[in-house]
Scaffold this motif. Structure first.
Motif, PDB file in Angstrom:
ATOM      1  N   TYR A  76     -42.079  46.638  -4.720  1.00 53.51           N
ATOM      2  CA  TYR A  76     -40.814  46.122  -4.200  1.00 53.51           C
ATOM      3  C   TYR A  76     -41.036  44.718  -3.667  1.00 53.51           C
ATOM      4  CZ  TYR A  76     -42.187  47.199   0.689  1.00 53.51           C
ATOM      5  OH  TYR A  76     -42.829  47.251   1.913  1.00 53.51           O
ATOM      6  N   SER A  77     -39.951  43.961  -3.630  1.00 56.16           N
ATOM      7  CA  SER A  77     -39.992  42.631  -3.032  1.00 56.16           C
ATOM      8  C   SER A  77     -39.254  42.675  -1.710  1.00 56.16           C
ATOM      9  CB  SER A  77     -39.357  41.589  -3.961  1.00 56.16           C
ATOM     10  OG  SER A  77     -37.961  41.817  -4.097  1.00 56.16           O
ATOM     11  N   SER A  78     -39.820  41.991  -0.749  1.00 60.82           N
ATOM     12  CA  SER A  78     -39.215  41.856   0.582  1.00 60.82           C
ATOM     13  C   SER A  78     -39.410  40.417   1.017  1.00 60.82           C
ATOM     14  CB  SER A  78     -39.865  42.819   1.567  1.00 60.82           C
ATOM     15  OG  SER A  78     -39.362  42.629   2.883  1.00 60.82           O
ATOM     16  N   GLY A  79     -38.324  39.654   1.023  1.00 62.17           N
ATOM     17  CA  GLY A  79     -38.466  38.230   1.296  1.00 62.17           C
ATOM     18  C   GLY A  79     -39.389  37.588   0.274  1.00 62.17           C
ATOM     19  N   PRO A  80     -40.398  36.811   0.706  1.00 64.19           N
ATOM     20  CA  PRO A  80     -41.332  36.187  -0.222  1.00 64.19           C
ATOM     21  C   PRO A  80     -42.520  37.073  -0.577  1.00 64.19           C
ATOM     22  CG  PRO A  80     -41.776  35.405   1.982  1.00 64.19           C
ATOM     23  CD  PRO A  80     -40.590  36.328   2.098  1.00 64.19           C
ATOM     24  N   GLY A  81     -42.531  38.318  -0.104  1.00 61.72           N
ATOM     25  CA  GLY A  81     -43.662  39.203  -0.324  1.00 61.72           C
ATOM     26  C   GLY A  81     -43.391  40.266  -1.365  1.00 61.72           C
ATOM     27  N   ILE A  82     -44.460  40.686  -2.064  1.00 59.04           N
ATOM     28  CA  ILE A  82     -44.404  41.793  -3.016  1.00 59.04           C
ATOM     29  C   ILE A  82     -45.400  42.845  -2.572  1.00 59.04           C
ATOM     30  CG2 ILE A  82     -44.843  42.507  -5.395  1.00 59.04           C
ATOM     31  CD1 ILE A  82     -43.912  39.767  -6.305  1.00 59.04           C
ATOM     32  N   CYS A  83     -44.936  44.095  -2.469  1.00 60.35           N
ATOM     33  CA  CYS A  83     -45.777  45.197  -2.015  1.00 60.35           C
ATOM     34  C   CYS A  83     -45.893  46.237  -3.124  1.00 60.35           C
ATOM     35  CB  CYS A  83     -45.195  45.838  -0.754  1.00 60.35           C
ATOM     36  SG  CYS A  83     -45.090  44.703   0.651  1.00 60.35           S
ATOM     37  N   VAL A  84     -46.981  47.017  -3.095  1.00 63.19           N
ATOM     38  CA  VAL A  84     -47.248  47.979  -4.161  1.00 63.19           C
ATOM     39  C   VAL A  84     -47.660  49.312  -3.561  1.00 63.19           C
ATOM     40  CG1 VAL A  84     -49.684  47.313  -4.385  1.00 63.19           C
ATOM     41  CG2 VAL A  84     -48.496  48.363  -6.336  1.00 63.19           C
TER      42      VAL A  84
ATOM     43  N   ILE B  88     -35.216  40.658   3.417  1.00 67.78           N
ATOM     44  CA  ILE B  88     -34.352  41.591   2.696  1.00 67.78           C
ATOM     45  C   ILE B  88     -35.106  42.194   1.512  1.00 67.78           C
ATOM     46  CG2 ILE B  88     -32.270  41.765   1.273  1.00 67.78           C
ATOM     47  CD1 ILE B  88     -30.956  39.741   3.063  1.00 67.78           C
ATOM     48  N   PHE B  89     -34.924  43.499   1.290  1.00 77.29           N
ATOM     49  CA  PHE B  89     -35.549  44.204   0.178  1.00 77.29           C
ATOM     50  C   PHE B  89     -34.641  44.066  -1.047  1.00 77.29           C
ATOM     51  CE2 PHE B  89     -37.118  45.937   4.062  1.00 77.29           C
ATOM     52  CZ  PHE B  89     -38.436  46.322   3.835  1.00 77.29           C
TER      53      PHE B  89
ATOM     54  N   LEU C 153     -43.089  30.444  -0.051  1.00 75.87           N
ATOM     55  CA  LEU C 153     -42.265  31.343   0.764  1.00 75.87           C
ATOM     56  C   LEU C 153     -40.855  31.484   0.201  1.00 75.87           C
ATOM     57  CD1 LEU C 153     -43.384  30.386   4.383  1.00 75.87           C
ATOM     58  CD2 LEU C 153     -44.273  32.178   2.875  1.00 75.87           C
ATOM     59  N   GLU C 154     -40.720  31.326  -1.117  1.00 73.70           N
ATOM     60  CA  GLU C 154     -39.431  31.552  -1.753  1.00 73.70           C
ATOM     61  C   GLU C 154     -39.179  33.057  -1.875  1.00 73.70           C
ATOM     62  OE1 GLU C 154     -39.804  29.543  -5.439  1.00 73.70           O
ATOM     63  OE2 GLU C 154     -39.583  27.540  -4.571  1.00 73.70           O
ATOM     64  N   VAL C 155     -37.936  33.467  -1.733  1.00 76.17           N
ATOM     65  CA  VAL C 155     -37.568  34.879  -1.701  1.00 76.17           C
ATOM     66  C   VAL C 155     -37.452  35.424  -3.121  1.00 76.17           C
ATOM     67  CG1 VAL C 155     -35.782  36.520  -1.023  1.00 76.17           C
ATOM     68  CG2 VAL C 155     -36.409  34.641   0.511  1.00 76.17           C
TER      69      VAL C 155
END
Length: 209
Positions: free
Chosen positions: A123-131, A110-111, A148-150
């Protein structure tokens, strides 16, 4: 008055269907320049985005992110370009008149959050951060939580640390309560202070200098 009291009379209207239950919500204030028009954006739980340009006296309720069951985030990087998200990420380039889903954004869940500063968008999506460094045209993964925490929310600021360099600092919090910190120094870094006393151009053979 520094939050000592709040005006609760400027409440938002319910949607025409009356199905909103008030959670989740997200809020964003945008002002293009000091003293300029302030736009208030907030999201609802049925993919609707509300917009006000008169301090909440009236709300435009015609903005939708179709396909989002819930909207968790909304942010704008200028008067026209903004992002909203839930189970899908959306982008607008016309001040929120239309929202277009972005199927090519990396998806790890989820975003939950969008944020921006210093010409970058995260933005954050689940445990990931994108730029993104090109105003959201495309994003690349930047960080993944080791446990892997959201990630539920992010916020970034830019502050000068001298006359040339600035520091970008960000914090992201997970739904389990852990924090991640981001730090980046931007600007031109001097690498020396020695300058030549003079220069001279010789014949161009075999070496012009």
């Amino acid at each position: 008055n520094g939050g000592a009291s709040f005006d609760t009379t400027l409440t938002r209207p319910l949607s025409p269907t009356g199905l909103e239950i008030g959670f989740p919500n997200a809020l964003h204030l945008f002002q293009a320049s000091v003293g300029g028009l302030i736009s208030i954006w907030f999201t609802s739980d049925i993919s609707r985005i509300y917009h006000s340009t008169n301090s909440g006296v009236a709300w435009d309720t015609n903005d939708f992110t179709p396909g989002n069951l819930e909207n968790y985030a909304v942010t704008f990087i200028n008067a026209n370009t903004g992002f909203a998200s839930g189970n899908l990420p959306f982008m607008t380039t016309n001040g929120g008149n239309t929202w277009i889903v972005q199927p090519n954004y990396p998806n790890f869940g989820i975003f939950y959050s969008f944020a921006n500063t210093a010409g970058k968008v995260w933005y954050s999506s689940g445990p990931g951060i994108c730029v993104s460094t090109n105003n959201g045209v495309n994003f690349i993964p930047q960080y993944t939580n080791p446990q892997l925490e959201v990630y539920r929310h992010m916020s970034f600021v830019t502050s000068p640390n001298d006359n040339i360099l600035s520091t970008v600092t960000g914090w992201a919090v997970t739904e389990d309560g852990s924090l991640s910190k981001y730090t980046e120094t931007i600007g031109i870094t001097p690498i020396g202070t020695i300058f030549p006393k003079s220069y001279f151009l010789h014949q161009n053979y075999p070496n012009p200098f």
